[in-house]
Design a protein around this motif. Structure first.
Motif, mmCIF file in Angstrom:
data_model
loop_
_atom_site.group_PDB
_atom_site.id
_atom_site.type_symbol
_atom_site.label_atom_id
_atom_site.label_comp_id
_atom_site.label_asym_id
_atom_site.label_seq_id
_atom_site.Cartn_x
_atom_site.Cartn_y
_atom_site.Cartn_z
ATOM 1 N N LEU A 216 2.396 -30.685 -10.702
ATOM 2 C CA LEU A 216 3.567 -31.442 -10.273
ATOM 3 C C LEU A 216 3.177 -32.866 -9.889
ATOM 4 O O LEU A 216 3.881 -33.828 -10.219
ATOM 5 N N VAL A 217 2.056 -33.011 -9.210
ATOM 6 C CA VAL A 217 1.576 -34.351 -8.855
ATOM 7 C C VAL A 217 1.271 -35.161 -10.118
ATOM 8 O O VAL A 217 1.624 -36.337 -10.218
ATOM 9 N N ASP A 218 0.651 -34.523 -11.107
ATOM 10 C CA ASP A 218 0.355 -35.217 -12.364
ATOM 11 C C ASP A 218 1.638 -35.698 -13.027
ATOM 12 O O ASP A 218 1.708 -36.815 -13.559
ATOM 13 N N LEU A 219 2.673 -34.857 -13.004
ATOM 14 C CA LEU A 219 3.939 -35.222 -13.629
ATOM 15 C C LEU A 219 4.600 -36.376 -12.882
ATOM 16 O O LEU A 219 5.085 -37.339 -13.491
ATOM 17 N N LEU A 220 4.609 -36.296 -11.565
ATOM 18 C CA LEU A 220 5.212 -37.366 -10.774
ATOM 19 C C LEU A 220 4.424 -38.665 -10.917
ATOM 20 O O LEU A 220 4.996 -39.761 -10.870
ATOM 21 N N ASP A 221 3.100 -38.559 -11.083
ATOM 22 C CA ASP A 221 2.290 -39.758 -11.311
ATOM 23 C C ASP A 221 2.773 -40.520 -12.543
ATOM 24 O O ASP A 221 2.748 -41.764 -12.579
ATOM 25 N N ARG A 222 3.212 -39.789 -13.578
ATOM 26 C CA ARG A 222 3.697 -40.447 -14.799
ATOM 27 C C ARG A 222 4.940 -41.285 -14.509
ATOM 28 O O ARG A 222 5.178 -42.301 -15.166
ATOM 29 N N ALA A 223 5.727 -40.860 -13.530
ATOM 30 C CA ALA A 223 6.954 -41.589 -13.201
ATOM 31 C C ALA A 223 6.658 -42.874 -12.450
ATOM 32 O O ALA A 223 7.517 -43.742 -12.346
ATOM 33 N N GLU A 224 5.437 -43.024 -11.923
ATOM 34 C CA GLU A 224 5.117 -44.227 -11.153
ATOM 35 C C GLU A 224 4.956 -45.458 -12.034
ATOM 36 O O GLU A 224 4.882 -46.568 -11.532
ATOM 37 N N THR A 225 4.908 -45.260 -13.344
ATOM 38 C CA THR A 225 4.814 -46.410 -14.234
ATOM 39 C C THR A 225 6.192 -46.894 -14.669
ATOM 40 O O THR A 225 6.304 -47.882 -15.395
ATOM 41 N N ALA A 226 7.249 -46.194 -14.240
ATOM 42 C CA ALA A 226 8.604 -46.530 -14.681
ATOM 43 C C ALA A 226 9.203 -47.627 -13.809
ATOM 44 O O ALA A 226 8.919 -47.719 -12.622
ATOM 45 N N GLU A 227 10.053 -48.426 -14.419
ATOM 46 C CA GLU A 227 10.765 -49.451 -13.662
ATOM 47 C C GLU A 227 11.972 -48.865 -12.947
ATOM 48 O O GLU A 227 12.400 -49.354 -11.923
ATOM 49 N N GLY A 228 12.572 -47.829 -13.515
ATOM 50 C CA GLY A 228 13.758 -47.237 -12.919
ATOM 51 C C GLY A 228 13.686 -45.725 -12.937
ATOM 52 O O GLY A 228 12.605 -45.143 -12.852
ATOM 53 N N VAL A 229 14.845 -45.096 -13.055
ATOM 54 C CA VAL A 229 14.922 -43.639 -13.038
ATOM 55 C C VAL A 229 14.304 -43.070 -14.313
ATOM 56 O O VAL A 229 14.501 -43.601 -15.407
ATOM 57 N N ARG A 230 13.565 -41.983 -14.159
ATOM 58 C CA ARG A 230 12.949 -41.301 -15.298
ATOM 59 C C ARG A 230 13.462 -39.872 -15.349
ATOM 60 O O ARG A 230 13.565 -39.214 -14.304
ATOM 61 N N ILE A 231 13.772 -39.381 -16.534
ATOM 62 C CA ILE A 231 14.318 -38.032 -16.710
ATOM 63 C C ILE A 231 13.371 -37.232 -17.594
ATOM 64 O O ILE A 231 13.051 -37.651 -18.708
ATOM 65 N N PHE A 232 12.913 -36.079 -17.096
ATOM 66 C CA PHE A 232 12.091 -35.155 -17.866
ATOM 67 C C PHE A 232 12.900 -33.883 -18.111
ATOM 68 O O PHE A 232 13.424 -33.295 -17.163
ATOM 69 N N ILE A 233 12.998 -33.455 -19.355
ATOM 70 C CA ILE A 233 13.814 -32.290 -19.696
ATOM 71 C C ILE A 233 12.940 -31.209 -20.322
ATOM 72 O O ILE A 233 12.279 -31.441 -21.340
ATOM 73 N N GLY A 234 12.942 -30.020 -19.682
ATOM 74 C CA GLY A 234 12.336 -28.829 -20.258
ATOM 75 C C GLY A 234 10.921 -29.024 -20.755
ATOM 76 O O GLY A 234 10.053 -29.575 -20.085
ATOM 77 N N SER A 235 10.686 -28.571 -21.978
ATOM 78 C CA SER A 235 9.326 -28.520 -22.516
ATOM 79 C C SER A 235 8.796 -29.885 -22.932
ATOM 80 O O SER A 235 7.717 -29.978 -23.515
ATOM 81 N N GLU A 236 9.510 -30.971 -22.630
ATOM 82 C CA GLU A 236 8.935 -32.310 -22.831
ATOM 83 C C GLU A 236 7.688 -32.484 -21.965
ATOM 84 O O GLU A 236 6.871 -33.354 -22.222
ATOM 85 N N ASN A 237 7.571 -31.684 -20.928
ATOM 86 C CA ASN A 237 6.347 -31.698 -20.136
ATOM 87 C C ASN A 237 5.875 -30.268 -19.939
ATOM 88 O O ASN A 237 6.667 -29.338 -19.854
ATOM 89 N N LYS A 238 4.549 -30.095 -19.866
ATOM 90 C CA LYS A 238 3.972 -28.749 -19.825
ATOM 91 C C LYS A 238 4.358 -28.002 -18.560
ATOM 92 O O LYS A 238 4.426 -26.766 -18.561
ATOM 93 N N LEU A 239 4.641 -28.717 -17.483
ATOM 94 C CA LEU A 239 4.938 -28.043 -16.229
ATOM 95 C C LEU A 239 6.181 -27.176 -16.342
ATOM 96 O O LEU A 239 6.225 -26.067 -15.828
ATOM 97 N N PHE A 240 7.218 -27.677 -17.034
ATOM 98 C CA PHE A 240 8.481 -26.951 -17.111
ATOM 99 C C PHE A 240 8.682 -26.273 -18.462
ATOM 100 O O PHE A 240 9.799 -25.931 -18.830
ATOM 101 N N SER A 241 7.621 -26.103 -19.221
ATOM 102 C CA SER A 241 7.761 -25.565 -20.575
ATOM 103 C C SER A 241 8.260 -24.126 -20.566
ATOM 104 O O SER A 241 8.935 -23.695 -21.500
ATOM 105 N N LEU A 242 7.958 -23.369 -19.512
ATOM 106 C CA LEU A 242 8.393 -21.973 -19.452
ATOM 107 C C LEU A 242 9.726 -21.823 -18.733
ATOM 108 O O LEU A 242 10.573 -21.040 -19.149
ATOM 109 N N SER A 243 9.921 -22.558 -17.662
ATOM 110 C CA SER A 243 11.133 -22.363 -16.860
ATOM 111 C C SER A 243 12.328 -23.125 -17.421
ATOM 112 O O SER A 243 13.458 -22.875 -17.018
ATOM 113 N N GLY A 244 12.096 -24.049 -18.346
ATOM 114 C CA GLY A 244 13.216 -24.792 -18.919
ATOM 115 C C GLY A 244 13.962 -25.596 -17.880
ATOM 116 O O GLY A 244 15.196 -25.571 -17.819
#
Length: 360
Positions: A284-312
């Motif tokens: 989860l920390v790794d995923l949130l770290d990716r959002a620190e490079t964004a200028e604004g709101v970032r949206i991650f959906i489902g299996s676009e990231n490995k963390l939520f690939s199973l829970s959708g």
């Protein structure tokens, strides 16, 4: 406000290939899913779309949308649901983000910006996480780097013959402890000497700034410190400066909200997997770290990231900044893929701005 998403160019290209009829039918399928979580069929669509089309014509369009990978049939019924690709397409290209009501803005201001002499930054962040959870009915998350806290005091306390406890106190009241090895033969006076040396250089600085100052100070401190004390100073300070996920403060509030809208046993299994995801702090920390490079709101959906690939699941996050416009953390909401994106995106964005104002 900007909502940054990984596939915006691809989805905008796909949008150009959809005619108005296909776009409207797809929009209605997604909006129905976001509202109810249920598949919608051609007969119901023919009643709600703002154009006159027969169920047969709608079925033809639905077939084309399915071929494009935007919708799917969850079982043998005639209803359809959006795929994760379809949700990404909708969020990037079709969704119009709303604005917060005045009452919502006031609620965010009151809870996040309410200040007091004994209110630590950790309390502020926990309140922000709880607020987002309550307003979104999802789980609120906040991640911040402990290295951004301003330092106040450090002290070495011997606890064993060859071990010492290093106590680091921040200006906002946070206290962190680390156990470090003591060089063999170190006299008790060296603990005091090491504490004094660090306190003269860290007060009012962040860990990052103090690290630079310490490196500069040690280079010229050979006459001031003996070799064993230098080793103690280096060991004590290094214990905070490794960039390990343990040095990232993660606050999650409102997991119970995710249990409130279960429709089937598979939903319960999805939530169980999401809880497992939330327990996996490193991912989860790794995923949130990716959002620190964004200028604004970032949206991650489902299996676009490995963390939520199973829970959708989905996550909507935004960075917040200090008075020098440096990103010091991220905050947001985690929930099922049928989150109310249009409402939660401006909510996360505004909360991040209020928190940035408070820190600045």
């Amino acid at each position: 406000m900007s909502a940054e998403t990984p596939r915006s160019q691809a989805t905008l290209s796909a949008l150009a290939q959809l005619d108005e009829r296909s776009r409207e039918i797809f929009r209605q399928i997604v909006e129905s899913y976001l509202a109810t979580g249920e598949p919608v069929g051609s007969r119901n669509l023919s009643r709600i779309i703002p154009m006159t089309l027969s169920p047969a014509s709608i079925r033809n369009v639905m077939h084309d949308l399915e071929e494009a990978g935007l919708i799917f049939a969850p079982h043998t019924s005639a209803g359809r649901l959006p795929t994760e690709t379809g949700l990404r397409f909708f969020v990037d290209a079709l969704m119009q983000f709303g604005d917060l009501a005045e009452s919502e803005r006031n609620a965010i201001e009151a809870q996040v910006a309410a200040s007091g002499p004994d209110r630590s930054m950790e309390t502020v962040l926990a309140d922000a996480s709880q607020l987002l959870s309550g307003m979104s009915r999802g789980a609120g998350v906040v991640l911040t780097s402990k290295s951004n806290a301003r330092l106040k005091h450090v002290e070495f306390v011997r606890i064993e013959l060859e071990k010492a406890l290093v106590v680091l106190v921040s200006e906002d009241g946070q206290v962190e402890n680390r156990i470090v090895p003591i060089p063999p033969g170190l006299p008790p006076s060296a603990l005091v000497e090491a504490s004094n040396f660090l306190n003269a250089r860290i007060r009012g600085r962040t860990l990052t700034e103090a690290r630079v100052e310490l490196q500069r100070g040690l280079a010229t401190a050979k006459a001031e410190l003996d070799g064993l004390t230098q080793k103690l100073v280096e060991a004590g300070f290094a214990s905070w400066s490794g960039g390990d996920p343990a040095d990232r403060q993660l606050i999650v509030r409102g997991q119970a909200n995710l249990l409130g809208d279960l429709k089937a046993l598979e939903d319960l299994e999805r939530i169980r997997l999401l809880f497992d995801d939330l327990e996996s702090k490193r991912d989860l920390v790794d995923l949130l770290d990716r959002a620190e490079t964004a200028e604004g709101v970032r949206i991650f959906i489902g299996s676009e990231n490995k963390l939520f690939s199973l829970s959708g699941s989905s996550m909507i996050v935004a960075p917040y900044r200090d008075g020098q416009s440096r990103i010091v953390g991220v905050l947001g909401v985690i929930g099922p893929t049928r989150l109310n994106y249009a409402r939660i995106v401006p909510m996360v964005d505004y909360t991040a701005k209020v928190l940035s104002r408070l820190i600045g």
